[in-house]
Structure formats: structure tokens, C-alpha cells
Design a protein around this motif. Structure first.
Motif, short mmCIF file in Angstrom:
data_model
loop_
_atom_site.label_atom_id
_atom_site.label_comp_id
_atom_site.label_asym_id
_atom_site.label_seq_id
_atom_site.Cartn_x
_atom_site.Cartn_y
_atom_site.Cartn_z
N GLU A 171 60.65 54.56 43.98
CA GLU A 171 61.60 54.06 42.99
C GLU A 171 62.08 52.67 43.39
OE1 GLU A 171 63.72 57.73 40.91
OE2 GLU A 171 64.30 57.55 43.02
N LYS A 172 61.91 51.72 42.47
CA LYS A 172 62.27 50.33 42.72
C LYS A 172 63.64 50.05 42.12
CE LYS A 172 59.97 45.82 42.61
NZ LYS A 172 61.11 45.01 42.14
N THR A 173 64.53 49.47 42.92
CA THR A 173 65.85 49.07 42.44
C THR A 173 65.97 47.56 42.59
OG1 THR A 173 67.01 49.20 44.57
CG2 THR A 173 66.72 51.25 43.35
N THR A 177 63.14 48.84 47.45
CA THR A 177 62.29 49.93 46.98
C THR A 177 62.51 51.13 47.88
OG1 THR A 177 60.61 48.41 46.12
CG2 THR A 177 59.93 50.69 46.52
N ILE A 211 52.44 50.48 49.01
CA ILE A 211 53.24 49.24 49.01
C ILE A 211 52.34 48.03 48.77
CG2 ILE A 211 54.60 47.71 50.49
CD1 ILE A 211 55.73 50.34 51.76
N ARG A 214 50.62 48.17 45.12
CA ARG A 214 51.51 47.84 44.01
C ARG A 214 52.07 46.42 44.11
NH1 ARG A 214 54.28 53.26 42.17
NH2 ARG A 214 52.71 54.76 42.84
N LEU A 216 54.36 45.38 46.24
CA LEU A 216 55.81 45.42 46.46
C LEU A 216 56.20 44.47 47.58
CD1 LEU A 216 56.31 49.29 46.29
CD2 LEU A 216 56.69 47.61 44.47
N VAL A 220 61.95 47.63 51.88
CA VAL A 220 61.49 48.97 51.50
C VAL A 220 62.07 49.96 52.49
CG1 VAL A 220 59.50 50.48 51.12
CG2 VAL A 220 59.33 48.04 50.56
N SER A 272 55.09 41.87 41.54
CA SER A 272 54.46 43.19 41.70
C SER A 272 53.82 43.60 40.37
CB SER A 272 55.50 44.22 42.12
OG SER A 272 56.45 44.42 41.07
N SER A 274 54.47 46.21 38.60
CA SER A 274 55.50 46.65 37.65
C SER A 274 56.22 45.47 37.03
CB SER A 274 56.50 47.59 38.33
OG SER A 274 57.18 46.94 39.38
N GLU A 275 56.43 44.40 37.78
CA GLU A 275 57.09 43.22 37.23
C GLU A 275 56.22 42.53 36.18
OE1 GLU A 275 59.95 41.73 40.91
OE2 GLU A 275 57.80 41.32 41.00
#
Length: 358
Positions: A171-173, A177, A211, A214, A216, A220, A272, A274-275
Motif C-alpha cells: 500500500e502506497k501512501t 510505501t 519494489i 513497480r 517504487l 519503504v 512508479s 502506479s503514478e
């Protein structure tokens, strides 16, 4: 080590996977839309110095595209002739991410003429990866048995399976992460501590892989299953560090805390996955949905070479395609011919993408 770089030149984006010893280690996406809106790593600009900040020993430089870049001066301090308003050649060493602009480095290059402007574009994705991994074999996606769509989809999931059983919850905040190690029904002979040690060693290797896979960066925190034995804890830390040795990004790993948490910092080199692909809520962006729909349309066009095709989309996705037609329409026409229509369906979910014959 056996390495292969698999590249796909899809409509609207170039996608690539680095495979090490049979497993995907990295996934990369270069969006065509970003060429005009983002400063890519490796590109050289003649920037315009917007502001010098003595407290940061750095300056902010206008590149003419995207947010201002951050240029640290380092131990040498502010260069001679450097002042606000000056034209200064810089290279992008780290792309912009979240709310932060790109990081820059001064370079020897042409310093005359209009500024800001691009002097040297970044290498294409395939060339960048080939330069980073000169021992890797290169393949086009249709020459490989790797399903890039499936690999990218898995790398966006909140969970990842651990070899041998168990799973990671990722889960990324905004701050970091967080990765939780979950046994998920895994069993082993030898009691709870033996199970925890075996699970955590496997989890450490898979966490390091995920990591990197993805993309990231930053802080982490990995929450391992509790272990009382100090030797077992040390073995988990060593497994994590050994796996990260394959990672070209700099990674600093802190010792495991008494609560079983390992903190690490991974160098950011770009956005990343997701970004690039997801919005702030974790759903695919409008552009992601639009490009997925075009991939589906192209695939159907190659399979059905005679019929006129109709692509039905959500209204917001259709609007995006209409406003960015210069990015994709000509390329798709070159590939399957001018025999397609894009139709909007008001009220349809964003991820709607239906291909039919007209």
C-alpha cells in the motif's frame, strides 16, 4: 545472469520488461503524451535560471516543459557566472514525481540562443535499457511469450504472491510505501518460529523484487512476521540486501526493528507504474483507459482485416481521444487502415471499451 529486454511499441506508449533468469524484474512505460509535457531523464536542456536559493545551495530552473527543475550546486557551490535569468545547460537526472519537479545536473553544452529549449532529447526507452544492461538480449513483444498486459496488471495489484505460500500486501501512501507480510494459510513443519523464518526469507526476496518491478522510490517499510531468534532476523535482512544488489537504483536498508519492521530508502529515478497509470483514487486514469481501448481496437483490426470497426467508449475517454487525436489517429491508421470509428456512450463506466463491426 540471463537477461532479456522485451519491448512493445504500442499506440500511445512504449512498454518494456526486463527479464532476469526467467522472471520479470522491471517494467517501464514511456507515454507519447509525456514527450510534450514532461522532462525525461537523460534529456539536456538550455534552461533559464528562475530562482537561486542560498539556503538550499541550489537553484530552480525553467526547462520550458513541466515544473521547474531543481539544480543542486553540491560541494563546489554556485558556479561562476550563474545568476537568476541566466541561460544554463542542464541534464535531467531524475524525472518529476508527485508535486516535485525534476532533478538536474549542470553539463557542458551549447549555452547560446533562446532559452528555455530542448538541446538533446532523451534516448528512446529501448536504447536506455540496452545501455543500462548491455549484456541483455533484445526482443519485440511478439517474439516473446511474456504477456505485458498481464504483467503490468499484476504489478498494479495491492497483493503479490510469495513463492512457497503467503502474500505481500503493498500500500502506497503520500509519506511511504508500506508492505505487510501475510502467511495467508502457509504451513511448515517445525513450529511457528520455523514458519516465520522461512516465510520472511521468501518474503524479503519477493518484496525487493516487487519494489524494483513497480518502480517504487523513497521510504519503504516492510512489516515481517515476528521472529524471536536474532540469527533468523539477520538472515532475513541479508536476503533483502542480496536481492537488492541486482537493482541499479541505490537502496539503503536499515536493521530490523524489535517489532520486525525493516525500513529502507530506494533512489527515485522516475515515476512508479502506479503514478503513470492510476489516478489519486487508485483507478486507471482516463488516458490509461483510452490507450487500453486503442490496443484492443488495434488487435481486433489485425485479426479482422476487412470489416469496418466501431470502438465504443465512456464519454470522458472519447473526449480525451478527440482532444489528443494527433497522438494516436495517424499511427493507428498506418497500422490497420482508416476503417474505424470511435463512439461515445454517455453514462458508461470509464473502463468501457467495446469493439464491434460497423
Amino acid at each position: 545472469m540471463n537477461r532479456t529486454i522485451v519491448v512493445e511499441d504500442a499506440i500511445g506508449e512504449t512498454r518494456a520488461a526486463l527479464i532476469e533468469d526467467g522472471r520479470v524484474a522491471e517494467l517501464h512505460i514511456d507515454r507519447w503524451s509525456a514527450r510534450e509535457s514532461c522532462a525525461a531523464a537523460g534529456a539536456v536542456y538550455l534552461g533559464r535560471v528562475r530562482r537561486v536559493d542560498g539556503s538550499l545551495n541550489a537553484a530552480f530552473v525553467d526547462l520550458g516543459v513541466g515544473p521547474d527543475g531543481f539544480l543542486p550546486f553540491g560541494k563546489a557551490g554556485r558556479p561562476a557566472g550563474f545568476h537568476e535569468g541566466a541561460a544554463w545547460p542542464v541534464e535531467v537526472t531524475r524525472e518529476a514525481h508527485a508535486e516535485k519537479g525534476p532533478t538536474l545536473a549542470s553539463v557542458e553544452a551549447e549555452a547560446s540562443g533562446d532559452a528555455p529549449r530542448l538541446l538533446t532529447p532523451a534516448l528512446p526507452l529501448a536504447d536506455r535499457l540496452a545501455a543500462r544492461y548491455p549484456d541483455a538480449k533484445g526482443l519485440w513483444a511478439d517474439e516473446s511469450d511474456i504477456d505485458l498486459d498481464a504483467e503490468i496488471e499484476a504489478a498494479l495489484s495491492v497483493t503479490a504472491d510469495i513463492p512457497g505460500g503467503g502474500r505481500l500486501i503493498i500500500e502506497k501512501t503520500a509519506a511511504l510505501t508500506a508492505i505487510d507480510v501475510d502467511a495467508a494459510g502457509r504451513t511448515a513443519q517445525g513450529g511457528a518460529q520455523k514458519l516465520a523464518a522461512d516465510l520472511n526469507r521468501s518474503a524479503a526476496k519477493e518484496a525487493a523484487r516487487q519494489i524494483r518491478l513497480r518502480g517504487l522510490g523513497g521510504i519503504v517499510a516492510i512489516d515481517f512476521v515476528h521472529m524471536r531468534d536474532r540469527k533468523a532476523r539477520t538472515e532475513v535482512e541479508q536476503a533483502l540486501r542480496r536481492t537488492f544488489k541486482r537493482d541499479p537504483a541505490r537502496v539503503d536498508v536499515a536493521p530490523m526493528s524489535p517489532f520486525g519492521i525493516v525500513e529502507l530508502a530506494r533512489q527515485r529515478t522516475g515515476r512508479s507504474l502506479s503514478e503513470i497509470l492510476l489516478d489519486d483514487s487508485g483507478a486507471p486514469t482516463v488516458e490509461t483507459c483510452a490507450l487500453r481501448a486503442l490496443h484492443r481496437l488495434e488487435a481486433e483490426g489485425r485479426a479482422n482485416r476487412r470489416s469496418r470497426l466501431r470502438l465504443t467508449l465512456a464519454l470522458e475517454v472519447s473526449d480525451w481521444l478527440n482532444s489528443h487525436a494527433d497522438l494516436w489517429h495517424g499511427a493507428l491508421t498506418d497500422r490497420i487502415g482508416p476503417r474505424f470509428d470511435v463512439v461515445a456512450r454517455d453514462g458508461a463506466p470509464r473502463e468501457t471499451a467495446e469493439v464491434s463491426t460497423a
